[in-house]
Design a protein around this motif. Structure first.
Motif, PDB file in Angstrom:
ATOM      1  N   ASN A 260       5.109  -6.035  -7.257  1.00  0.00           N
ATOM      2  CA  ASN A 260       4.203  -7.054  -6.791  1.00  0.00           C
ATOM      3  C   ASN A 260       3.573  -7.001  -5.336  1.00  0.00           C
ATOM      4  OD1 ASN A 260       6.572  -7.481  -5.610  1.00  0.00           O
ATOM      5  ND2 ASN A 260       6.099  -9.668  -5.320  1.00  0.00           N
ATOM      6  N   MET A 261       3.066  -5.519  -4.567  1.00  0.00           N
ATOM      7  CA  MET A 261       2.705  -5.039  -3.941  1.00  0.00           C
ATOM      8  C   MET A 261       1.295  -4.616  -4.366  1.00  0.00           C
ATOM      9  SD  MET A 261       5.325  -4.814  -2.292  1.00  0.00           S
ATOM     10  CE  MET A 261       5.365  -3.393  -1.095  1.00  0.00           C
ATOM     11  N   GLU A 301     -11.173  13.772  16.052  1.00  0.00           N
ATOM     12  CA  GLU A 301     -11.934  12.005  15.897  1.00  0.00           C
ATOM     13  C   GLU A 301     -11.434  11.626  15.086  1.00  0.00           C
ATOM     14  OE1 GLU A 301     -13.842  15.076  15.794  1.00  0.00           O
ATOM     15  OE2 GLU A 301     -13.606  15.579  17.685  1.00  0.00           O
ATOM     16  N   LYS A 302     -11.043  11.384  13.598  1.00  0.00           N
ATOM     17  CA  LYS A 302     -11.030  10.790  12.790  1.00  0.00           C
ATOM     18  C   LYS A 302      -9.125  10.646  12.201  1.00  0.00           C
ATOM     19  CE  LYS A 302     -15.111   8.841  12.802  1.00  0.00           C
ATOM     20  NZ  LYS A 302     -14.878   7.073  12.882  1.00  0.00           N
ATOM     21  N   ALA A 303      -9.214   9.373  12.043  1.00  0.00           N
ATOM     22  CA  ALA A 303      -7.689   9.263  11.307  1.00  0.00           C
ATOM     23  C   ALA A 303      -7.850   8.197  10.013  1.00  0.00           C
ATOM     24  CB  ALA A 303      -6.708   8.922  12.149  1.00  0.00           C
ATOM     25  N   ASN A 304      -6.469   8.767   8.930  1.00  0.00           N
ATOM     26  CA  ASN A 304      -6.939   8.048   7.966  1.00  0.00           C
ATOM     27  C   ASN A 304      -5.693   7.030   8.025  1.00  0.00           C
ATOM     28  OD1 ASN A 304      -8.748   9.085   6.136  1.00  0.00           O
ATOM     29  ND2 ASN A 304      -7.866  10.591   5.162  1.00  0.00           N
ATOM     30  N   LEU A 305      -5.737   5.589   8.130  1.00  0.00           N
ATOM     31  CA  LEU A 305      -4.200   4.970   8.095  1.00  0.00           C
ATOM     32  C   LEU A 305      -4.446   4.130   6.433  1.00  0.00           C
ATOM     33  CD1 LEU A 305      -3.715   3.464  11.426  1.00  0.00           C
ATOM     34  CD2 LEU A 305      -2.977   1.896   9.396  1.00  0.00           C
ATOM     35  N   SER A 306      -2.944   4.419   6.036  1.00  0.00           N
ATOM     36  CA  SER A 306      -2.480   3.341   4.566  1.00  0.00           C
ATOM     37  C   SER A 306      -1.398   2.050   5.468  1.00  0.00           C
ATOM     38  CB  SER A 306      -2.689   4.314   3.689  1.00  0.00           C
ATOM     39  OG  SER A 306      -3.101   5.437   2.814  1.00  0.00           O
ATOM     40  N   PHE A 307      -1.170   1.102   4.094  1.00  0.00           N
ATOM     41  CA  PHE A 307       0.033   0.925   4.372  1.00  0.00           C
ATOM     42  C   PHE A 307       0.509  -0.194   2.886  1.00  0.00           C
ATOM     43  CE2 PHE A 307      -2.327  -2.946   4.867  1.00  0.00           C
ATOM     44  CZ  PHE A 307      -3.542  -2.669   5.790  1.00  0.00           C
ATOM     45  N   LEU A 308       2.121  -0.399   2.964  1.00  0.00           N
ATOM     46  CA  LEU A 308       1.606  -1.276   1.452  1.00  0.00           C
ATOM     47  C   LEU A 308       1.697  -3.149   1.972  1.00  0.00           C
ATOM     48  CD1 LEU A 308       4.223   0.218   0.119  1.00  0.00           C
ATOM     49  CD2 LEU A 308       1.730   0.168  -0.409  1.00  0.00           C
ATOM     50  N   ILE A 309       0.928  -4.230   1.125  1.00  0.00           N
ATOM     51  CA  ILE A 309       1.541  -5.181   1.550  1.00  0.00           C
ATOM     52  C   ILE A 309       2.152  -5.571   0.649  1.00  0.00           C
ATOM     53  CG2 ILE A 309       0.263  -5.166   3.744  1.00  0.00           C
ATOM     54  CD1 ILE A 309      -2.201  -6.614   1.244  1.00  0.00           C
ATOM     55  N   GLY A 310       2.559  -7.536   1.269  1.00  0.00           N
ATOM     56  CA  GLY A 310       2.764  -7.822  -0.474  1.00  0.00           C
ATOM     57  C   GLY A 310       1.471  -8.135  -1.301  1.00  0.00           C
ATOM     58  N   ILE A 311       1.448  -8.391  -2.597  1.00  0.00           N
ATOM     59  CA  ILE A 311       0.058  -8.866  -3.383  1.00  0.00           C
ATOM     60  C   ILE A 311      -0.331 -10.044  -2.693  1.00  0.00           C
ATOM     61  CG2 ILE A 311       0.405  -9.796  -5.833  1.00  0.00           C
ATOM     62  CD1 ILE A 311      -1.609  -7.563  -6.703  1.00  0.00           C
ATOM     63  N   SER A 312       0.544 -10.904  -2.641  1.00  0.00           N
ATOM     64  CA  SER A 312       0.440 -12.630  -2.078  1.00  0.00           C
ATOM     65  C   SER A 312      -0.769 -12.557  -0.569  1.00  0.00           C
ATOM     66  CB  SER A 312       1.336 -13.444  -2.366  1.00  0.00           C
ATOM     67  OG  SER A 312       1.856 -13.177  -1.357  1.00  0.00           O
ATOM     68  N   ASP A 313      -0.820 -11.138  -0.322  1.00  0.00           N
ATOM     69  CA  ASP A 313      -1.160 -11.262   0.868  1.00  0.00           C
ATOM     70  C   ASP A 313      -2.670 -10.463   1.205  1.00  0.00           C
ATOM     71  OD1 ASP A 313       0.947 -12.975   2.993  1.00  0.00           O
ATOM     72  OD2 ASP A 313       2.004 -10.650   3.530  1.00  0.00           O
ATOM     73  N   LEU A 314      -2.948  -9.906   0.206  1.00  0.00           N
ATOM     74  CA  LEU A 314      -3.819  -9.609  -0.289  1.00  0.00           C
ATOM     75  C   LEU A 314      -5.247  -9.875  -0.118  1.00  0.00           C
ATOM     76  CD1 LEU A 314      -4.852  -6.347  -1.313  1.00  0.00           C
ATOM     77  CD2 LEU A 314      -4.909  -7.492  -3.632  1.00  0.00           C
ATOM     78  N   THR A 315      -5.501 -11.136   0.441  1.00  0.00           N
ATOM     79  CA  THR A 315      -6.926 -11.924   0.890  1.00  0.00           C
ATOM     80  C   THR A 315      -6.692 -11.851   2.137  1.00  0.00           C
ATOM     81  OG1 THR A 315      -7.033 -13.413  -1.670  1.00  0.00           O
ATOM     82  CG2 THR A 315      -8.362 -14.027   0.562  1.00  0.00           C
TER      83      THR A 315
END
Ligand code: ADP
Ligand code: ASP
Ligand code: MG
Length: 412
Positions: A260-261, A301-315
């Motif tokens: 559920n991510m 100048e630039k960076a990429n950033l990723s992370f995981l969250i619970g799907i219920s927090d997506l909105t």
């Protein structure tokens, strides 16, 4: 008299017969001389059904009202349980979270316990009663009902054990203990005799739904021995306890899958001090819990950033990012809601090598592509396609021989 806290999960209370059987467990403890505090979850799939009822009326139900609704499941369980005990000739009294001053913060649907007023329970125990407490719920300082997040009755139980200053906490469930991985997916997963708090905390946080992560945090902090065991079979289950040196001999103790991510990639964000702080401040304000943050510099100048969250927090997360998108000069937002995270966990990883190779090799052989990888001292996690999640868990479990008892597995 020594106090014991016994928690019964939803499947263990699904019908009258099961409640009677659970009541027999409680009576057995009373007969062996314990004062018993019972924590009960909502029966069967009731929480899921209540959520479905809510969503039918409102796709985005107010979280306060969700808590009002969901807490009723546990309230039914404890009163029915008390009736079963009464019918068997035992004096029992049930309470909601609010009635025993289970105080939490105000974060509806994922509240955290702040304090518990143990006096009312203690008084009833002193009068010789069996006390039943509705799991998963509390109240905030304004008297609003709150809930602790899915699976939160485990946390009610361990927190009560701490508040009542007892070390005895039994979690009765539909499996015979903690297994190396989810036996519903990897049928031959071996049962563990014991597991350390740190490993179990990682496993629970990474998707091993058998225990609520906060319960393990309480257990570790207050030194509560948690015994996870079957509500049907008599045999001992698994003890969650402090780490002992032999545990490091086991390279990988368990594997988990979290389905559920969602993963959010922020592409080409301005690479300057303060931007990451702004992003996560905005997410924190929206009360989004973030896991597995990865940042890579693309250029000066630039960076990429990723992370995981619970799907219920997506909105909530999307809204939070939209609000600061221009401030951080983010050039693109990619969202994946079709992912799952597979992890292997073990304190033995601190002293053994070759774990990553074995895990990635098993996934490659099964033609499972890895989207991203994160590690901690005692775990390795890979994000994969959700439709390959079960297969990925099985091949990784096989690679680490998680169908065998720990002492029979190869050391490297
Ligand atoms: P309860 O209703 O008793 O709280 P849960 O459904 O919350 O029960 O937890 C028990 C379930 O957790 C098991 O049926 C099993 O499918 C799942 N599970 C996931 N990972 C594990 C694991 N490592 N060991 C045992 N069970 C696990
Ligand atoms: N009834 C709640 C749930 O289904 C809490 C629990 O079972 O622990 O998540
Ligand atoms: Mg549970």
């Amino acid at each position: 008299m020594a106090i014991i806290v016994q928690k019964f999960g939803g499947t263990s209370l699904a019908d009258a017969e099961k409640i009677r059987r659970a009541a027999e467990r409680v009576i057995k403890a009373v007969k062996s001389g314990f004062s018993v505090v019972v924590v009960a979850s909502a029966r069967g799939r009731q929480t899921d059904e209540l959520i479905a009822d809510a969503l039918e009326l409102n796709p985005n139900p107010p979280r306060r009202e969700m808590d009002q609704l969901l807490s009723t499941g546990e309230q039914q369980s404890v009163s029915l349980f008390a009736m079963a005990l009464d019918a068997a000739g035992y004096d029992a009294i049930s309470f909601t979270g609010g009635q025993i001053q289970m105080m939490t913060d105000s974060v509806h649907t994922k509240a955290r316990i702040k304090s518990i007023g143990a006096e009312r329970i203690q008084k009833q125990l002193d009068e010789g009663k069996i006390v039943l407490v509705a799991g998963f719920q509390g109240i905030d300082e304004n008297g609003n009902v709150t809930t602790l997040g899915r699976g939160g009755s485990d946390t009610t139980a361990v927190a009560l054990a701490a508040a009542l200053r007892t070390q005895e906490c039994e979690i009765y469930t539909d499996v015979d203990g903690i297994h190396t991985t989810d036996p519903r997916i990897f049928k031959n997963a071996a049962k563990m005799e014991q597991v350390s708090f740190d490993e179990m905390l990682e496993m629970a946080s990474l998707g091993a739904g058998v225990m609520h992560p906060r319960a393990i945090e309480f257990g570790k902090k207050y030194g509560i021995k948690i015994h996870v065991r079957s509500s049907i079979k008599e045999e001992d289950g698994t003890i969650i306890t402090h780490e002992v040196p032999q545990m490091e001999d086991i390279v990988v103790s368990g594997a988990t899958v979290q389905k559920n991510m969602a993963k959010i990639d922020l592409v080409n964000v301005d690479n300057k001090p303060g931007n990451a702080a702004k992003i996560f401040a905005s997410l924190a304000k929206a009360r989004v819990v973030v896991n597995d943050i990865m940042q890579t510099e693309v250029s000066g100048e630039k960076a990429n950033l990723s992370f995981l969250i619970g799907i219920s927090d997506l909105t909530a997360a999307k809204d939070a990012i939209e609000q600061i998108k221009s401030e951080i000069n983010c050039e693109g937002i990619f969202i994946r809601d079709d992912i799952a995270e597979i992890s292997v966990v073990g304190v033995g990883m601190r002293t053994h090598y070759g774990v990553a190779e074995r895990m990635f090799g098993a996934l490659a052989k099964a033609k499972v592509n890895i989207d991203s990888i994160t590690t901690s001292e005692i775990r390795i996690s890979c994000v994969v396609n959700k439709n390959q999640a079960d297969e990925a868990l099985r091949v990784v479990s096989t690679a680490f021989e998680l169908d065998k008892p720990a002492e029979q597995r190869a050391k490297s």
